[in-house]
Design a protein around this motif. Sequence first.
Motif, PDB file in Angstrom:
ATOM      1  N   VAL A  13      14.320   1.873  12.035  1.00  0.00           N
ATOM      2  CA  VAL A  13      13.164   2.219  11.213  1.00  0.00           C
ATOM      3  C   VAL A  13      13.365   3.565  10.536  1.00  0.00           C
ATOM      4  CG1 VAL A  13      10.721   2.848  11.326  1.00  0.00           C
ATOM      5  CG2 VAL A  13      11.527   0.804  12.519  1.00  0.00           C
ATOM      6  N   LYS A  14      13.876   4.539  11.280  1.00  0.00           N
ATOM      7  CA  LYS A  14      14.080   5.877  10.722  1.00  0.00           C
ATOM      8  C   LYS A  14      15.132   5.860   9.612  1.00  0.00           C
ATOM      9  CE  LYS A  14      12.814   8.374  14.945  1.00  0.00           C
ATOM     10  NZ  LYS A  14      13.312   9.240  16.060  1.00  0.00           N
ATOM     11  N   ILE A  15      16.227   5.139   9.846  1.00  0.00           N
ATOM     12  CA  ILE A  15      17.286   5.084   8.833  1.00  0.00           C
ATOM     13  C   ILE A  15      16.787   4.387   7.575  1.00  0.00           C
ATOM     14  CG2 ILE A  15      19.568   4.136   8.312  1.00  0.00           C
ATOM     15  CD1 ILE A  15      20.253   4.449  11.282  1.00  0.00           C
ATOM     16  N   CYS A  16      16.072   3.296   7.752  1.00  0.00           N
ATOM     17  CA  CYS A  16      15.522   2.562   6.611  1.00  0.00           C
ATOM     18  C   CYS A  16      14.572   3.444   5.806  1.00  0.00           C
ATOM     19  CB  CYS A  16      14.804   1.315   7.109  1.00  0.00           C
ATOM     20  SG  CYS A  16      14.000   0.361   5.809  1.00  0.00           S
ATOM     21  N   SER A  17      13.680   4.146   6.498  1.00  0.00           N
ATOM     22  CA  SER A  17      12.723   5.023   5.820  1.00  0.00           C
ATOM     23  C   SER A  17      13.449   6.172   5.116  1.00  0.00           C
ATOM     24  CB  SER A  17      11.716   5.588   6.822  1.00  0.00           C
ATOM     25  OG  SER A  17      11.031   4.544   7.478  1.00  0.00           O
ATOM     26  N   PHE A  18      14.471   6.702   5.749  1.00  0.00           N
ATOM     27  CA  PHE A  18      15.213   7.825   5.160  1.00  0.00           C
ATOM     28  C   PHE A  18      15.841   7.425   3.836  1.00  0.00           C
ATOM     29  CE2 PHE A  18      19.373   9.885   4.613  1.00  0.00           C
ATOM     30  CZ  PHE A  18      18.980  11.210   4.510  1.00  0.00           C
ATOM     31  N   PHE A  19      16.553   6.302   3.808  1.00  0.00           N
ATOM     32  CA  PHE A  19      17.210   5.875   2.575  1.00  0.00           C
ATOM     33  C   PHE A  19      16.198   5.553   1.479  1.00  0.00           C
ATOM     34  CE2 PHE A  19      21.027   4.900   5.233  1.00  0.00           C
ATOM     35  CZ  PHE A  19      21.933   5.624   4.487  1.00  0.00           C
ATOM     36  N   MET A  20      15.109   4.878   1.852  1.00  0.00           N
ATOM     37  CA  MET A  20      14.130   4.480   0.850  1.00  0.00           C
ATOM     38  C   MET A  20      13.452   5.696   0.221  1.00  0.00           C
ATOM     39  SD  MET A  20      12.955   2.000  -0.832  1.00  0.00           S
ATOM     40  CE  MET A  20      13.735   0.681   0.100  1.00  0.00           C
TER      41      MET A  20
ATOM     42  N   PHE B 251       2.473   9.080  -7.352  1.00  0.00           N
ATOM     43  CA  PHE B 251       1.865   8.523  -6.142  1.00  0.00           C
ATOM     44  C   PHE B 251       2.005   6.994  -6.099  1.00  0.00           C
ATOM     45  CE2 PHE B 251      -0.433  12.600  -6.503  1.00  0.00           C
ATOM     46  CZ  PHE B 251      -0.173  13.106  -5.238  1.00  0.00           C
ATOM     47  N   GLY B 252       1.971   6.358  -7.262  1.00  0.00           N
ATOM     48  CA  GLY B 252       2.170   4.916  -7.297  1.00  0.00           C
ATOM     49  C   GLY B 252       3.555   4.520  -6.845  1.00  0.00           C
ATOM     50  N   ASP B 253       4.565   5.264  -7.290  1.00  0.00           N
ATOM     51  CA  ASP B 253       5.933   4.950  -6.875  1.00  0.00           C
ATOM     52  C   ASP B 253       6.139   5.255  -5.393  1.00  0.00           C
ATOM     53  OD1 ASP B 253       8.334   3.829  -7.800  1.00  0.00           O
ATOM     54  OD2 ASP B 253       9.301   5.789  -7.838  1.00  0.00           O
ATOM     55  N   MET B 254       5.442   6.282  -4.899  1.00  0.00           N
ATOM     56  CA  MET B 254       5.482   6.541  -3.457  1.00  0.00           C
ATOM     57  C   MET B 254       4.924   5.350  -2.688  1.00  0.00           C
ATOM     58  SD  MET B 254       3.572   9.543  -1.256  1.00  0.00           S
ATOM     59  CE  MET B 254       4.378  10.877  -2.160  1.00  0.00           C
ATOM     60  N   LEU B 255       3.859   4.751  -3.220  1.00  0.00           N
ATOM     61  CA  LEU B 255       3.287   3.560  -2.598  1.00  0.00           C
ATOM     62  C   LEU B 255       4.285   2.407  -2.608  1.00  0.00           C
ATOM     63  CD1 LEU B 255       0.917   1.828  -1.502  1.00  0.00           C
ATOM     64  CD2 LEU B 255       0.237   1.468  -3.888  1.00  0.00           C
ATOM     65  N   LEU B 256       4.970   2.194  -3.742  1.00  0.00           N
ATOM     66  CA  LEU B 256       5.939   1.099  -3.838  1.00  0.00           C
ATOM     67  C   LEU B 256       7.049   1.264  -2.807  1.00  0.00           C
ATOM     68  CD1 LEU B 256       6.359   0.774  -7.724  1.00  0.00           C
ATOM     69  CD2 LEU B 256       4.817  -0.505  -6.222  1.00  0.00           C
ATOM     70  N   HIS B 257       7.579   2.465  -2.695  1.00  0.00           N
ATOM     71  CA  HIS B 257       8.653   2.703  -1.729  1.00  0.00           C
ATOM     72  C   HIS B 257       8.141   2.578  -0.296  1.00  0.00           C
ATOM     73  CE1 HIS B 257      10.767   4.286  -5.252  1.00  0.00           C
ATOM     74  NE2 HIS B 257      11.875   4.224  -4.542  1.00  0.00           N
ATOM     75  N   SER B 258       6.888   2.968  -0.061  1.00  0.00           N
ATOM     76  CA  SER B 258       6.317   2.839   1.283  1.00  0.00           C
ATOM     77  C   SER B 258       6.169   1.377   1.669  1.00  0.00           C
ATOM     78  CB  SER B 258       4.955   3.541   1.340  1.00  0.00           C
ATOM     79  OG  SER B 258       5.079   4.921   1.073  1.00  0.00           O
ATOM     80  N   ILE B 259       5.773   0.544   0.722  1.00  0.00           N
ATOM     81  CA  ILE B 259       5.639  -0.892   1.000  1.00  0.00           C
ATOM     82  C   ILE B 259       6.998  -1.496   1.327  1.00  0.00           C
ATOM     83  CG2 ILE B 259       5.054  -3.133  -0.010  1.00  0.00           C
ATOM     84  CD1 ILE B 259       2.929  -1.660  -1.670  1.00  0.00           C
ATOM     85  N   MET B 260       7.997  -1.141   0.532  1.00  0.00           N
ATOM     86  CA  MET B 260       9.345  -1.671   0.774  1.00  0.00           C
ATOM     87  C   MET B 260       9.874  -1.229   2.135  1.00  0.00           C
ATOM     88  SD  MET B 260      10.095  -3.443  -1.972  1.00  0.00           S
ATOM     89  CE  MET B 260      11.872  -3.566  -2.057  1.00  0.00           C
ATOM     90  N   ALA B 261       9.692   0.066   2.442  1.00  0.00           N
ATOM     91  CA  ALA B 261      10.155   0.579   3.732  1.00  0.00           C
ATOM     92  C   ALA B 261       9.351  -0.026   4.876  1.00  0.00           C
ATOM     93  CB  ALA B 261      10.045   2.104   3.748  1.00  0.00           C
ATOM     94  N   GLY B 262       8.031  -0.147   4.696  1.00  0.00           N
ATOM     95  CA  GLY B 262       7.184  -0.675   5.760  1.00  0.00           C
ATOM     96  C   GLY B 262       7.501  -2.111   6.108  1.00  0.00           C
ATOM     97  N   ALA B 263       7.752  -2.943   5.102  1.00  0.00           N
ATOM     98  CA  ALA B 263       8.079  -4.349   5.359  1.00  0.00           C
ATOM     99  C   ALA B 263       9.385  -4.464   6.137  1.00  0.00           C
ATOM    100  CB  ALA B 263       8.171  -5.113   4.042  1.00  0.00           C
ATOM    101  N   CYS B 264      10.381  -3.684   5.732  1.00  0.00           N
ATOM    102  CA  CYS B 264      11.679  -3.712   6.418  1.00  0.00           C
ATOM    103  C   CYS B 264      11.547  -3.202   7.846  1.00  0.00           C
ATOM    104  CB  CYS B 264      12.688  -2.879   5.628  1.00  0.00           C
ATOM    105  SG  CYS B 264      14.350  -2.882   6.307  1.00  0.00           S
ATOM    106  N   CYS B 265      10.781  -2.119   8.022  1.00  0.00           N
ATOM    107  CA  CYS B 265      10.614  -1.538   9.354  1.00  0.00           C
ATOM    108  C   CYS B 265       9.856  -2.481  10.278  1.00  0.00           C
ATOM    109  CB  CYS B 265       9.874  -0.204   9.246  1.00  0.00           C
ATOM    110  SG  CYS B 265      10.797   1.083   8.370  1.00  0.00           S
ATOM    111  N   LEU B 266       8.856  -3.166   9.756  1.00  0.00           N
ATOM    112  CA  LEU B 266       8.096  -4.116  10.571  1.00  0.00           C
ATOM    113  C   LEU B 266       8.987  -5.261  11.037  1.00  0.00           C
ATOM    114  CD1 LEU B 266       5.340  -5.022  11.695  1.00  0.00           C
ATOM    115  CD2 LEU B 266       4.966  -6.236   9.533  1.00  0.00           C
TER     116      LEU B 266
END
Length: 415
Positions: free
Chosen positions: A146-153, A209-224
């Motif tokens: 999860v940490k590695i995925c979030s870091f790269f994203m 902030f919108g792009d931050m949301l997009l990257h958070s969704i991508m990272a969150g789905a992968c982490c889940l």
Amino acid sequence: MAKREIIGPNSMTKDNDYKKDVDLSIEWNRWILKPMGIWPYSRHVSPVEVCFKRLKNVVCYSLMSFIFAPCYLYVSLEVDEVYEKLKTYGPLIFCVMAYFKYCSLIVHANDIRECINCIERDWRNVSHEEDREIMVANANFGRRLVKICSFFMFCGFMFYNVAVPIHIGKITIEGGNRSFIPLNYPVSKLIVDTQLNPTNEIFFSIQFFGDMLLHSIMAGACCLAAALAVHACGQMQVLMCWMTHLVDGRVDMSNNTNGRIAKIVGQHVRIQKFLAVMEKALTQVSLMEFFGCTLAMCLLGYCIIMESRAKNMTAVVTYSIILVSLVFNIFIFCYIGELVAEQCRKVGQMSYMIDWYRLPENTKLSLVLIMAVSSSPTKLTAGYLVKLSLASFSDAMKTSVAFLNMLRTLTDLRE
């Protein structure tokens, strides 16, 4: 405070707050998904919390629509150059991927909640230190993923939204009387002229902030997906541990063989049900990840080639980091699919490798069920179309490179 008794190898007991153990598995996912209104709430929730979550959903949908719609109009109506179109299609594809992932995670909130409840139940019911050590090891492995995925994203986000604008700087027009910040998601002039102040600063801030949301969704789905799959693998390792003690028993197990077999079969059934719910919750997300990332990697590779020809190293580095993050995302989905299938096969092997010949004649037949189910291991899929495995990851990379070569050939011919 909920506590349980854990029996160690030396019959020593100790109290432990299981909620701290649960956080090992899901804490990072909760941090990422809860601010976006994706994290499923419990069944007993107040109307105020429901309304607040719905408000967060509306804000997120509005932000993504605010980014996509003006940019799509810009590409469709105002851009003629092929490379500029392709360069802008990349962020649009990323936006579409995030939008559909967000929708899918909200639609399958009940399935996600059921998976989380299973994780909490497994941690609450663990009764032996050997089992807990297995679960802790897998939970820590999941946290690292999860940490590695979030870091790269989020590295890709910072370069795309901070490094590139700083490198380009403000563009001055009309003899130096007016300047503006170039937007990562250009807006059609049919809507508004974003070169004017303060419109330019407002759109830049909202897109940030919108792009931050997009990257958070991508990272969150992968982490889940990583957290759920790793927990399933941990439970299968616990199951194999129980199998090694089937014949001679263990302190926390039943005194008779039939009781121990019943516990093992029950654990195996729970794992299969967990994997079925997990598959239902994430199959659409996996499908969007698999095909979306394949196309996005092709466009990013093309942008890297074109920007390197123009000697724009900041853009090259930015696109390279985003490319790495997407490659890592699709690799995680394929890797966890391979990991789950491999653990399922190991369960079948372990059911034969134990001293089953020491069991009573009728009792031996109880292992046949586990062997039969494990002979066809559970495989996670992307939309029930593509099996998630390392072979699928290799196919996705080959497909992306093939499209990239075709794209280069076509554009070179046009020039």
